[in-house]
Design an enzyme around this catalytic site. Structure first.
Site, PDB file in Angstrom:
ATOM      1  N   TYR A  82       0.826  -1.218   0.000  1.00 35.94           N
ATOM      2  CA  TYR A  82       0.000   0.000   0.000  1.00 35.94           C
ATOM      3  C   TYR A  82       0.861   1.270   0.000  1.00 35.94           C
ATOM      4  O   TYR A  82       0.330   2.368  -0.165  1.00 35.94           O
ATOM      5  CB  TYR A  82      -1.059   0.000   1.101  1.00 35.94           C
ATOM      6  CG  TYR A  82      -0.631  -0.192   2.539  1.00 35.94           C
ATOM      7  CD1 TYR A  82       0.340   0.611   3.147  1.00 35.94           C
ATOM      8  CD2 TYR A  82      -1.252  -1.165   3.320  1.00 35.94           C
ATOM      9  CE1 TYR A  82       0.693   0.440   4.472  1.00 35.94           C
ATOM     10  CE2 TYR A  82      -0.911  -1.349   4.655  1.00 35.94           C
ATOM     11  CZ  TYR A  82       0.069  -0.536   5.222  1.00 35.94           C
ATOM     12  OH  TYR A  82       0.412  -0.712   6.542  1.00 35.94           O
ATOM     13  N   LYS A 129       5.447   4.379   4.755  1.00 38.64           N
ATOM     14  CA  LYS A 129       6.126   3.318   3.978  1.00 38.64           C
ATOM     15  C   LYS A 129       6.458   3.825   2.573  1.00 38.64           C
ATOM     16  O   LYS A 129       7.487   3.444   1.990  1.00 38.64           O
ATOM     17  CB  LYS A 129       5.266   2.061   3.931  1.00 38.64           C
ATOM     18  CG  LYS A 129       4.959   1.494   5.332  1.00 38.64           C
ATOM     19  CD  LYS A 129       5.474   0.126   5.533  1.00 38.64           C
ATOM     20  CE  LYS A 129       5.109  -0.436   6.899  1.00 38.64           C
ATOM     21  NZ  LYS A 129       6.128  -1.289   7.476  1.00 38.64           N
TER      22      LYS A 129
HETATM   23  C1  HXC Z   1      -6.801   5.206  16.704  1.00 37.14           C
HETATM   24  C2  HXC Z   1      -4.850   5.095  17.967  1.00 37.14           C
HETATM   25  C3  HXC Z   1      -4.933   3.666  17.985  1.00 37.14           C
HETATM   26  C4  HXC Z   1      -6.057   3.046  17.322  1.00 37.14           C
HETATM   27  C5  HXC Z   1      -3.133   4.284  19.066  1.00 37.14           C
HETATM   28  N1  HXC Z   1      -3.728   5.399  18.622  1.00 37.14           N
HETATM   29  N2  HXC Z   1      -3.848   3.195  18.689  1.00 37.14           N
HETATM   30  N3  HXC Z   1      -5.768   5.850  17.328  1.00 37.14           N
HETATM   31  N4  HXC Z   1      -6.943   3.860  16.690  1.00 37.14           N
HETATM   32  N5  HXC Z   1      -6.192   1.718  17.314  1.00 37.14           N
HETATM   33  C6  HXC Z   1      -3.287   6.763  18.887  1.00 37.14           C
HETATM   34  C7  HXC Z   1      -3.386   7.059  20.360  1.00 37.14           C
HETATM   35  O1  HXC Z   1      -4.717   7.418  20.721  1.00 37.14           O
HETATM   36  C8  HXC Z   1      -2.421   8.243  20.511  1.00 37.14           C
HETATM   37  O2  HXC Z   1      -2.998   9.454  20.067  1.00 37.14           O
HETATM   38  C9  HXC Z   1      -1.329   7.895  19.501  1.00 37.14           C
HETATM   39  O3  HXC Z   1      -1.910   6.928  18.591  1.00 37.14           O
HETATM   40  C10 HXC Z   1      -0.137   7.271  20.172  1.00 37.14           C
HETATM   41  O4  HXC Z   1      -0.571   6.149  20.900  1.00 37.14           O
HETATM   42  P1  HXC Z   1       0.343   5.480  22.030  1.00 37.14           P
HETATM   43  O5  HXC Z   1      -0.279   4.190  22.423  1.00 37.14           O
HETATM   44  O6  HXC Z   1       0.626   6.486  23.107  1.00 37.14           O
HETATM   45  O7  HXC Z   1       1.700   5.300  21.245  1.00 37.14           O
HETATM   46  P2  HXC Z   1       2.833   4.274  21.413  1.00 37.14           P
HETATM   47  O8  HXC Z   1       2.838   3.626  22.754  1.00 37.14           O
HETATM   48  O9  HXC Z   1       4.048   4.951  20.965  1.00 37.14           O
HETATM   49  O10 HXC Z   1       2.433   3.135  20.380  1.00 37.14           O
HETATM   50  C11 HXC Z   1       2.657   3.255  19.029  1.00 37.14           C
HETATM   51  C12 HXC Z   1       1.547   2.521  18.277  1.00 37.14           C
HETATM   52  C13 HXC Z   1       1.414   1.098  18.774  1.00 37.14           C
HETATM   53  C14 HXC Z   1       1.847   2.547  16.778  1.00 37.14           C
HETATM   54  C15 HXC Z   1       0.246   3.266  18.495  1.00 37.14           C
HETATM   55  O11 HXC Z   1       0.332   0.433  18.135  1.00 37.14           O
HETATM   56  C16 HXC Z   1       2.660   0.302  18.601  1.00 37.14           C
HETATM   57  O12 HXC Z   1       3.676   0.574  19.203  1.00 37.14           O
HETATM   58  N6  HXC Z   1       2.616  -0.747  17.810  1.00 37.14           N
HETATM   59  C17 HXC Z   1       3.824  -1.562  17.528  1.00 37.14           C
HETATM   60  C18 HXC Z   1       3.456  -2.903  17.069  1.00 37.14           C
HETATM   61  C19 HXC Z   1       2.575  -2.893  15.861  1.00 37.14           C
HETATM   62  O13 HXC Z   1       1.746  -2.006  15.640  1.00 37.14           O
HETATM   63  N7  HXC Z   1       2.745  -3.905  15.026  1.00 37.14           N
HETATM   64  C20 HXC Z   1       1.917  -4.054  13.880  1.00 37.14           C
HETATM   65  C21 HXC Z   1       2.725  -3.846  12.705  1.00 37.14           C
HETATM   66  S1  HXC Z   1       1.922  -4.681  11.385  1.00 37.14           S
HETATM   67  P3  HXC Z   1      -3.687  10.533  21.099  1.00 37.14           P
HETATM   68  O14 HXC Z   1      -4.135  11.631  20.213  1.00 37.14           O
HETATM   69  O15 HXC Z   1      -4.810   9.799  21.759  1.00 37.14           O
HETATM   70  O16 HXC Z   1      -2.599  10.924  22.050  1.00 37.14           O
HETATM   71  C22 HXC Z   1       2.291  -3.833  10.039  1.00 37.14           C
HETATM   72  C23 HXC Z   1       1.905  -4.576   8.801  1.00 37.14           C
HETATM   73  C24 HXC Z   1       1.503  -3.680   7.709  1.00 37.14           C
HETATM   74  O17 HXC Z   1       2.821  -2.787  10.051  1.00 37.14           O
HETATM   75  C25 HXC Z   1       1.398  -4.370   6.346  1.00 37.14           C
HETATM   76  C26 HXC Z   1       0.275  -5.336   6.152  1.00 37.14           C
HETATM   77  C27 HXC Z   1       0.178  -5.922   4.775  1.00 37.14           C
END
Ligand code: HXC
Length: 266
Positions: free
Chosen positions: A150, A165
């Site tokens: 994407y 990305k």
């Molecule tokens: C809406 C969201 C949300 C959700 C977080 N936020 N999750 N908004 N829907 N589901 C918002 C929060 O409200 C906050 O904004 C801001 O994002 C930061 O959130 P935090 O939890 O404080 O951030 P942090 O702890 O740094 O976490 C980062 C993250 C988290 C991206 C949000 O999910 C993470 O660390 N993930 C790592 C693992 C991961 O995601 N793996 C999947 C990768 S798969 P506000 O405004 O409320 O402060 C992938 C595959 C893609 O990439 C390709 C597929 C084909």
């Protein structure tokens, strides 16, 4: 003609894998070590990194864990310099750390946008910048950036991740040219849906969502992390010595496979 022995091709080489504590990053780290290399896994969760280190040790390989957030440029620089000081070299970098969730663009908060773009785009640059200096000084190195298709075709609900990305693909191609004559290659892999806890929780959290994803893949199945690791291993190896600035798509045909026309013969 010399055929490279893939079972030992990373012997005496050192790799750094970000987000190496789980999923695709862990599989790439283990794959590198299985071919004789030493691997450092960098990430935020020490317990997950420890799991990868144990898996590598079980194979008789060498691994170390580095607790660090890729969003913190100074910590990344310190971690990379320390690694090179301890091990004497760095041959490969895999920018795999990612953050993702599905959100409508109009509902996405600035902080949500920032969290994902900071990890994916800025984190990839910070790590590439810090490792690249050592690779350029040594006159050799290979970088693999993990993206998603994407990045070029877009996908609703992923504006933060797709934009980041897409930036990583542009960064890869730019540096492939900028650093090409100095022995450093950069490529991307674009995995399709891969059976990992992180991707599942973020992108197909319900059985119905999972079925929908599966139906979009011509190969009719999810990838295993090990299959994706094979693509990364190829691009990091000397087998790909003349490949740079490219994107290897390993997605079971997913991004090509959108059915548009119907066959009324049933
Ligand atoms: C809406 C969201 C949300 C959700 C977080 N936020 N999750 N908004 N829907 N589901 C918002 C929060 O409200 C906050 O904004 C801001 O994002 C930061 O959130 P935090 O939890 O404080 O951030 P942090 O702890 O740094 O976490 C980062 C993250 C988290 C991206 C949000 O999910 C993470 O660390 N993930 C790592 C693992 C991961 O995601 N793996 C999947 C990768 S798969 P506000 O405004 O409320 O402060 C992938 C595959 C893609 O990439 C390709 C597929 C084909």
């Amino acid at each position: 003609m010399t055929v490279i022995d893939t079972a030992t091709e990373f012997t005496d080489r050192v790799a750094l894998v970000t987000g190496g504590g789980s999923g695709i990053g862990q599989a790439i780290a283990v794959r590198w070590a299985a071919a004789g290399g030493t691997v450092a896994v960098l990430g935020r969760r020490a317990d997950a990194l420890g799991d990868t280190v144990r898996k590598v040790a079980d194979l008789g390989g060498r691994a170390e864990a580095i607790s660090c957030d890729v969003r913190d440029h100074e910590s990344v620089s310190r971690a990379v310099d320390g690694l090179v000081e301890r091990l004497g070299r760095i041959d490969a970098l895999v920018n795999n750390a990612a953050g993702n969730f599905i959100a409508r663009a109009e509902d996405l908060s600035p902080n949500g946008w920032k969290a994902v773009t900071d990890i994916v785009l800025n984190g990839t640059f910070y790590c590439t910048n810090a490792v690249g200096r050592h690779m350029l000084a040594a006159g050799r190195g290979a970088v693999v950036n993990v993206v998603a298709s994407y990045a070029w075709h877009g996908h609703p609900g992923t504006v933060h991740s797709a934009a980041a990305k897409g930036g990583v693909v542009a960064m890869t191609r730019t540096l492939a040219v900028e650093w090409g004559a100095r022995g450093v290659r950069l490529n991307c892999i674009a995995p399709g849906p891969t059976e990992t806890d992180g991707a599942g929780a973020a992108l197909w959290p319900t059985p119905a969502a999972r079925q929908g994803v599966l139906a979009s893949v011509p190969a009719a199945r999810f990838a295993t992390p090990q299959e994706i690791a094979e693509s990364a291993a190829f691009l990091l190896s000397d087998r790909a010595a003349y490949v740079t600035g490219d994107v290897l798509v390993a997605d079971g045909g997913q991004w090509l496979g959108k059915a548009i026309y119907t066959d009324n013969r049933g």
